[in-house]
Design a protein around this motif. Structure first.
Motif, short mmCIF file in Angstrom:
data_model
loop_
_atom_site.label_atom_id
_atom_site.label_comp_id
_atom_site.label_asym_id
_atom_site.label_seq_id
_atom_site.Cartn_x
_atom_site.Cartn_y
_atom_site.Cartn_z
N ALA A 1 0.84 -1.20 0.00
CA ALA A 1 0.00 0.00 0.00
C ALA A 1 0.88 1.24 0.00
N GLU A 2 0.66 2.12 -0.96
CA GLU A 2 1.44 3.35 -1.04
C GLU A 2 0.94 4.37 -0.03
N LEU A 3 1.88 5.03 0.63
CA LEU A 3 1.56 6.05 1.62
C LEU A 3 1.74 7.46 1.07
N GLY A 4 2.67 7.62 0.15
CA GLY A 4 2.96 8.95 -0.39
C GLY A 4 4.32 8.93 -1.05
N ASP A 5 4.83 10.09 -1.35
CA ASP A 5 6.11 10.20 -2.05
C ASP A 5 7.15 10.88 -1.16
N THR A 6 8.40 10.45 -1.36
CA THR A 6 9.53 11.19 -0.81
C THR A 6 10.25 11.86 -1.98
N TYR A 7 10.65 13.11 -1.78
CA TYR A 7 11.28 13.89 -2.85
C TYR A 7 12.79 13.92 -2.64
N LEU A 8 13.53 13.72 -3.73
CA LEU A 8 14.98 13.65 -3.66
C LEU A 8 15.62 14.87 -4.30
N VAL A 9 16.76 15.26 -3.71
CA VAL A 9 17.50 16.43 -4.19
C VAL A 9 18.99 16.09 -4.22
N VAL A 10 19.74 16.85 -4.97
CA VAL A 10 21.20 16.76 -4.96
C VAL A 10 21.68 17.48 -3.71
N VAL A 11 22.56 16.82 -2.96
CA VAL A 11 23.02 17.37 -1.68
C VAL A 11 24.54 17.55 -1.72
N VAL A 12 25.00 18.76 -1.39
CA VAL A 12 26.44 19.05 -1.35
C VAL A 12 26.75 19.76 -0.04
N GLY A 13 28.00 19.71 0.37
CA GLY A 13 28.43 20.39 1.59
C GLY A 13 28.41 21.90 1.42
N SER A 14 28.39 22.62 2.54
CA SER A 14 28.30 24.08 2.50
C SER A 14 29.54 24.72 1.90
N ASN A 15 30.67 23.99 1.88
CA ASN A 15 31.90 24.54 1.29
C ASN A 15 32.12 24.08 -0.15
N HIS A 16 31.20 23.33 -0.68
CA HIS A 16 31.33 22.85 -2.05
C HIS A 16 31.13 24.01 -3.03
N PRO A 17 31.83 23.99 -4.17
CA PRO A 17 31.67 25.07 -5.15
C PRO A 17 30.23 25.25 -5.63
N TRP A 18 29.41 24.19 -5.54
CA TRP A 18 28.01 24.32 -5.98
C TRP A 18 27.10 24.90 -4.90
N ALA A 19 27.58 25.05 -3.69
CA ALA A 19 26.74 25.56 -2.61
C ALA A 19 26.16 26.92 -3.01
N GLY A 20 24.87 27.06 -2.84
CA GLY A 20 24.22 28.31 -3.23
C GLY A 20 23.56 28.24 -4.59
N ARG A 21 23.96 27.29 -5.42
CA ARG A 21 23.27 27.13 -6.71
C ARG A 21 21.90 26.49 -6.48
N GLU A 22 21.00 26.71 -7.44
CA GLU A 22 19.66 26.13 -7.33
C GLU A 22 19.52 24.85 -8.13
N THR A 23 20.23 24.74 -9.25
CA THR A 23 20.11 23.55 -10.09
C THR A 23 21.48 23.07 -10.53
N ILE A 24 21.52 21.83 -10.97
CA ILE A 24 22.76 21.25 -11.49
C ILE A 24 22.39 20.21 -12.53
N SER A 25 23.25 20.03 -13.51
CA SER A 25 23.00 19.03 -14.55
C SER A 25 23.51 17.67 -14.10
N ILE A 26 22.84 16.63 -14.52
CA ILE A 26 23.28 15.27 -14.18
C ILE A 26 24.62 14.98 -14.82
N TYR A 27 24.95 15.65 -15.92
CA TYR A 27 26.25 15.44 -16.56
C TYR A 27 27.38 16.01 -15.71
N GLU A 28 27.12 17.12 -15.04
CA GLU A 28 28.10 17.64 -14.08
C GLU A 28 28.18 16.74 -12.85
N LEU A 29 27.03 16.25 -12.41
CA LEU A 29 26.96 15.40 -11.22
C LEU A 29 27.77 14.12 -11.42
#
Length: 314
Positions: free
Chosen positions: A160-188
């Motif tokens: 029985a399905e209860l609902g959905d969990t949403y996934l995001v790209v997670v980086v550390g606060s000192n990572h060069p991507w910190a502060g960006r809103e989106t990223i490409s899977i090719y960069e990832l």
């Protein structure tokens, strides 16, 4: 002499096809299981199992007894589940299996609600990957399981399905991507990537996501604990894909930065509850299901019909 306990031991041996596996499942010694079978055979004057190199198989008399045992034990379990007033119990237990992701960010909320309503009852929680949880539900080692993502259909398994969990790209606060809103899977795909352990459905799901774009992630570490994976990201070991609800507090406190994947901005996995359909859930497990049904009305708590067991006439 027949007894409910001896019938349960007998049925478990029949299901497992092995004295040793039945003993493990029942948390008994092999000698104790063998003694119960010997007592049944002596009391009935029949041979119930034929021994062979890889275990045991039912004799014709054993096949007949199994039909009765299933009906007797089903009716006993159904009566207990249907008639027990859980709110009046002084003690009781529900055995819950959860995947690490569900345990990390969802189960606590439900356990708190359960404890507030039934303060004398206990929830015993086992954390495992999805295939192991499915196996333990079907073998009646667990009452219920809460899992994320894909579950292969099995006979006698309710999903029985209860609902959905949403996934995001997670980086550390000192990572060069910190502060960006989106990223490409090719960069990832070029980043040191952290993932759940091999054999988990999450691991396969992540590989499948990259594969859709003809990519393979640069995996540098695998974790069986989402919190350990999260800590590794905070300390700069790599990046990952995680449920947003698991890391939202870290984002607010400035430890992690969350990004949306450009090619798949609405990544989600279904959260599901599993239980066995051919066996009545115990009264405490049924109470936990009812609690879930209050929040997720499409979860149908099974009705129990004492006029007929699911195993047919004896």
């Amino acid at each position: 002499m027949l007894s409910l306990h001896k019938l349960d031991v007998f049925m478990t041996v029949a299901e497992e096809g092995s004295i040793s596996r039945a003993a493990e499942r029942l948390y008994m010694t092999q000698a104790a299981v063998s003694q119960h079978i010997h007592d049944l055979e002596a009391g009935l004057g029949v041979v119930l199992f034929e021994r062979h190199a890889h275990g045991v198989r039912l004799s014709p008399a054993g096949e007949r007894l199994l039909t009765y045992a299933r009906q007797i034990l089903w009716l006993t379990a159904a009566a207990e589940s249907e008639l027990t007033q859980v709110s009046n119990l002084k003690e009781g237990e529900v055995r819950l299996g959860v995947t690490p992701g569900a345990a990390a960010h969802l189960l606590t909320e439900w356990l708190l609600a359960f404890h507030e309503r039934f303060p004398h009852l206990k929830a015993t929680v086992y954390t495992e990957i999805t295939p192991a949880l499915v196996n333990n539900v079907l073998r009646r080692r667990l009452d219920l399981a809460l899992v994320e993502g894909e579950v292969e259909p099995e006979p006698h398994l309710r999903i029985a399905e209860l609902g959905d969990t949403y996934l995001v790209v997670v980086v550390g606060s000192n990572h060069p991507w910190a502060g960006r809103e989106t990223i490409s899977i090719y960069e990832l795909a070029r980043q040191p990537f952290l993932v759940r352990q091999r054999g988990s459905h999450t691991h396969e799901w992540v590989l499948g996501l990259f594969s859709r774009f003809g990519l393979t992630p640069h995996i540098v570490a695998e974790f069986n604990d989402p919190h350990a994976l999260r800590q590794a990201i905070i300390h700069g070991l790599g990046v990952s894909l995680l449920p947003a609800c698991l890391v939202r507090d870290d984002e607010q406190q400035g430890r992690l930065s969350l990004l949306t994947l450009e090619e798949a901005p609405d990544l989600r996995r279904a959260l599901k509850v599993l239980w066995r359909t051919d066996w009545p859930p115990g009264p405490v497990a049924r109470a936990f299901l009812r609690l879930l049904a209050e929040r997720y009305p499409h979860v149908h708590v099974p009705d129990l019909d004492a006029s007929a067991t699911p195993f047919g006439p004896a």
